[in-house]
Design a protein around this motif. Structure first.
Motif, mmCIF file in Angstrom:
data_model
loop_
_atom_site.group_PDB
_atom_site.id
_atom_site.type_symbol
_atom_site.label_atom_id
_atom_site.label_comp_id
_atom_site.label_asym_id
_atom_site.label_seq_id
_atom_site.Cartn_x
_atom_site.Cartn_y
_atom_site.Cartn_z
ATOM 1 N N ASP A 161 0.863 -1.185 0.000
ATOM 2 C CA ASP A 161 0.000 0.000 0.000
ATOM 3 C C ASP A 161 0.901 1.236 0.000
ATOM 4 O O ASP A 161 1.781 1.354 0.852
ATOM 5 N N THR A 163 0.175 4.368 0.650
ATOM 6 C CA THR A 163 -0.322 5.510 1.422
ATOM 7 C C THR A 163 0.731 6.115 2.346
ATOM 8 O O THR A 163 0.947 7.335 2.353
ATOM 9 N N PHE A 192 3.727 1.065 -8.231
ATOM 10 C CA PHE A 192 2.269 1.179 -8.359
ATOM 11 C C PHE A 192 1.925 2.047 -9.572
ATOM 12 O O PHE A 192 1.465 3.184 -9.426
ATOM 13 N N SER A 194 -0.434 2.187 -11.656
ATOM 14 C CA SER A 194 -1.827 2.586 -11.901
ATOM 15 C C SER A 194 -2.332 3.625 -10.908
ATOM 16 O O SER A 194 -3.466 4.091 -11.030
ATOM 17 N N GLU A 195 -1.503 3.995 -9.934
ATOM 18 C CA GLU A 195 -1.910 4.979 -8.924
ATOM 19 C C GLU A 195 -1.616 6.387 -9.442
ATOM 20 O O GLU A 195 -0.508 6.896 -9.329
ATOM 21 N N LEU A 198 0.161 9.204 -7.389
ATOM 22 C CA LEU A 198 1.627 9.222 -7.283
ATOM 23 C C LEU A 198 2.226 10.117 -8.357
ATOM 24 O O LEU A 198 3.186 10.866 -8.108
#
Length: 217
Positions: A161, A163, A192, A194-195, A198
């Motif tokens: 994760d 976050t 990540f 696809s985030e 970011l």
């Protein structure tokens, strides 16, 4: 019974479903043993403490979901008196206060959990799980700098994760340390892809570094 030696004898009365009773009585050779009057009560079934604790935690979680924070907190407090070594209970207590916007009380419990997790890390400095918990707690008590330091020692490629790492990147941006933020966000974007958030914060980091073309991209 004939042939029993005289003296003090220990006698156990045992029957399935009833409590076992132990008695000591004197026996005289050739004489009759005095009567023993006793009552065997139903056996008290003792539950496994871990099973009880798990059931109580599930009940507390249900109360949390229903918005009954004080009721859930009462369960955690009761469990803490029985299991003071379980630092996760302090985290749960802190959550209930945070949900009531009582950040001061939440921080009290988070700080107690920090002490416990640091002790665990002294024994196992490479524990990624404990580092993640510590970083979470430090961010929640407002110590972003220390949280970022903990996260910098972790392997981003093992993160499940982003976050916590995003919060660390924001800390670097706010602390005018854009290169550190960019380096961290580069790793996170690779981990990540696809985030979108970011990519957004990497743009913010490039702005902080006055790299306009990279920020626009």
């Amino acid at each position: 019974l004939n042939g029993l030696a005289g003296g003090q004898w220990n006698i156990d009365f045992v029957k399935p479903g009833l409590e076992t009773i132990q008695r000591t009585t004197g026996i005289t050779e050739g004489g009759r043993m005095p009567a023993l009057n006793l009552t065997m009560k139903k056996e008290e079934v003792k539950e496994d403490p871990s099973v009880v604790a798990t059931r109580e935690l599930q009940r507390a979680e249900t109360l949390l979901q229903a918005g009954k924070f004080a009721d859930a907190r009462a369960i955690y407090a009761d469990l803490l008196t029985k299991h003071p070594e379980v630092f996760q209970l302090h985290i749960n207590m802190g959550r209930t206060y945070a949900m009531e916007s009582n950040n001061e009380k939440a921080a009290e419990h988070f700080k107690q959990a920090v002490v416990a997790v640091r002790a665990l890390l002294e024994k196992d400095p490479e524990s990624e799980d404990n580092k993640t918990i510590l970083a979470f707690l430090l961010q929640n008590i407002g110590d972003s700098a220390e949280a970022a330091k903990v996260l910098s020692s972790m392997d981003v490629t093992k993160a499940k994760d982003p976050t916590l790492f995003i919060n660390a990147a924001i800390h670097y941006i706010n602390a005018n340390d854009a290169p550190q933020a960019i380096a961290l966000l580069d790793k996170l974007v690779a981990q990540f892809p696809s985030e979108a958030v970011l990519t957004y914060y990497r743009g913010r980091a490039y702005l902080a570094a006055s790299k306009w073309d990279e920020a626009r991209a």
